[in-house]
Design an enzyme around this catalytic site. Structure first.
Site, PDB file in Angstrom:
ATOM      1  N   LYS A 263      53.366  25.280  24.381  1.00 36.72           N
ATOM      2  CA  LYS A 263      54.504  24.301  24.447  1.00 36.72           C
ATOM      3  C   LYS A 263      54.331  23.084  24.819  1.00 36.72           C
ATOM      4  O   LYS A 263      55.186  22.854  26.210  1.00 36.72           O
ATOM      5  CB  LYS A 263      56.135  24.906  24.027  1.00 36.72           C
ATOM      6  CG  LYS A 263      57.096  24.361  22.944  1.00 36.72           C
ATOM      7  CD  LYS A 263      58.425  24.760  22.659  1.00 36.72           C
ATOM      8  CE  LYS A 263      59.323  23.554  21.922  1.00 36.72           C
ATOM      9  NZ  LYS A 263      58.608  23.466  20.731  1.00 36.72           N
TER      10      LYS A 263
HETATM   11  C1  LIG Z   1      59.325  24.287  19.231  1.00 39.49           C
HETATM   12  C2  LIG Z   1      58.071  24.153  18.464  1.00 39.49           C
HETATM   13  C3  LIG Z   1      58.780  25.003  17.272  1.00 39.49           C
HETATM   14  C4  LIG Z   1      59.952  25.837  17.028  1.00 39.49           C
HETATM   15  O1  LIG Z   1      60.293  26.248  18.384  1.00 39.49           O
HETATM   16  P1  LIG Z   1      61.817  26.634  18.421  1.00 39.49           P
HETATM   17  O2  LIG Z   1      61.949  27.501  19.087  1.00 39.49           O
HETATM   18  O3  LIG Z   1      62.388  27.145  16.867  1.00 39.49           O
HETATM   19  O4  LIG Z   1      62.717  25.406  18.574  1.00 39.49           O
HETATM   20  C5  LIG Z   1      57.774  25.365  16.262  1.00 39.49           C
HETATM   21  N1  LIG Z   1      55.952  24.337  15.979  1.00 39.49           N
HETATM   22  C6  LIG Z   1      55.536  23.857  17.113  1.00 39.49           C
HETATM   23  C7  LIG Z   1      54.707  23.308  17.398  1.00 39.49           C
HETATM   24  C8  LIG Z   1      56.579  23.447  18.134  1.00 39.49           C
HETATM   25  O5  LIG Z   1      56.204  22.553  19.400  1.00 39.49           O
END
Ligand SMILES: *Cc1c(COP(=O)(O)O)cnc(C)c1O
Length: 365
Positions: free
Chosen positions: A204
């Site tokens: 992330k």
């Molecule tokens: C944060 C994110 C998600 C969703 O993740 P959660 O933990 O469910 O909030 C999905 N795809 C991407 C590219 C993300 O950055």
């Protein structure tokens, strides 16, 4: 080097917090990501001292040298999570240890110092306790929490930085969509991809979002709400949106979601929905699903529903899919039955209104 798990957070209360009446007015209609709470968390890291100087302090600007490494080579990661107001007035986090683990894994992928998971959790708990009056009580409201970390070393050399700054800010959020989630229209990007094998798709990091924005802008130009990315190797399989994972629901009641494997962000909402679906006896497969199959299944009626999911919007139904020279609708283009059932189940657990068989809620007070 200090033992990070023993760090105490120094608390510096805000000298002039937002007055209660003003805060209440903000909380009546906070929108998303526009207003912030009184405090923030901060921890410093250097290779010499390890993690040190943990603080909860008044929220405010930070000073940055123009040669700060993140501004040049983008060593930056973040998380997104929520604190909820419980029916009895208490406060809870949803699966915070999953965010702590993912944050550590994102750091490792970006060659950054991994923050000990217990320290991540303590920073979240301490900030939410300090700013718990900022959690909206309205239906669908929550306190959105944004932990992030960046290379703070002042140096233009290309190498993993030797200093990092970890911070947490928080922002009250209303219901992402007022009056329930409307279905969205997706644009299939065939020119741009989000993540390649061996790349950073599972981390992330801000860089993934930077890379997705031109495709998102194209989606808006084409009259769509969000972009959906195909795999970078074959441009054939459906991966995810810029910030949400995808699920497909079939007429026999079974479901598919694209498998993790380095190019898809391992969403905590995705994982929770996989678990809730299995609990409900739904056959759910983590399996590659091609754009061609998606289109023919939607046209034949074999595919009944498609939804996207993530912390911010929870569950978002997909009504229409458009691409270069094609368009197809899904079901009656409105929210599907299973989509709505899974959303209600998940939201019920998060708000402390439904039983929590997996122990996902962490109560703070
Ligand atoms: C944060 C994110 C998600 C969703 O993740 P959660 O933990 O469910 O909030 C999905 N795809 C991407 C590219 C993300 O950055």
């Amino acid at each position: 080097m200090s033992d990070a798990s023993l760090l105490d957070f120094r608390f510096e209360a805000h000298g002039s917090p937002v007055p209660a009446s003003e805060r209440e007015a903000i909380l009546a209609d906070p929108g998303f990501g526009k207003v912030f709470t009184d405090h923030m968390a901060m921890i410093r890291y250097s290779t010499d001292r390890g993690w040190h100087d943990a603080r909860i302090m008044p929220r405010g600007p930070i000073q940055m040298d123009p040669a700060c490494a993140v501004l040049h080579y983008a060593q930056e990661i973040f998380e997104g999570m929520k604190a909820y107001r419980l029916p009895d007035g208490g406060t809870a986090l949803f699966r915070p240890e999953a965010n702590a683990r993912r944050f550590r894994e994102s750091a490792e992928r970006m060659a950054m110092a991994p923050l000990p998971e217990e320290l991540f959790l303590e920073s979240i708990r301490a900030l939410v306790r300090a700013d718990k009056n900022w959690i909206p009580a309205m239906e669908g409201g929550a306190l959105y929490i944004r932990p992030f970390m960046f290379a703070s070393e002042v140096f233009l050399g290309v190498k993993p930085a030797s200093e990092y700054l970890y911070m947490v800010i928080a922002s009250p959020a209303g219901a992402y969509f007022k009056g329930g989630a409307p279905s969205v229209t997706l644009w299939v990007s065939e020119d741009y991809t989000r993540a390649a094998p061996g790349g950073t798709g599972a981390a992330k990091c801000g860089g993934n979002y930077a890379a997705s924005l031109v495709a998102q802008a194209e989606a808006i130009r084409e009259g769509c709400d969000q972009v959906v990315f195909l795999d970078a190797a074959e441009r054939k399989y459906v991966e995810e949106l810029g910030g949400m994972n995808l699920f497909f629901v079939f007429e026999d009641g079974s479901m598919i979601t694209p498998p993790l494997g380095g190019t898809i962000l391992p969403g905590i909402t995705r994982d929770s929905i996989l678990t809730l679906a299995k609990d409900a006896g739904i056959a759910v497969r983590e399996e590659a699903y091609s754009l061609d199959q998606w289109r023919s299944d939607a046209e034949s009626g074999k595919l009944r529903e498609t939804f996207a999911c993530g912390t911010a919007a929870v569950v978002t139904p997909v009504g229409t899919v458009k691409g270069d020279g094609f368009e197809f609708g899904i079901g009656n283009r409105g929210p599907g039955i299973l989509t709505e059932q899974l959303r209600a189940k998940l939201v019920g657990i998060q708000r402390g209104e439904a039983s929590d068989p997996h122990g996902w809620l962490e109560r703070l007070d």
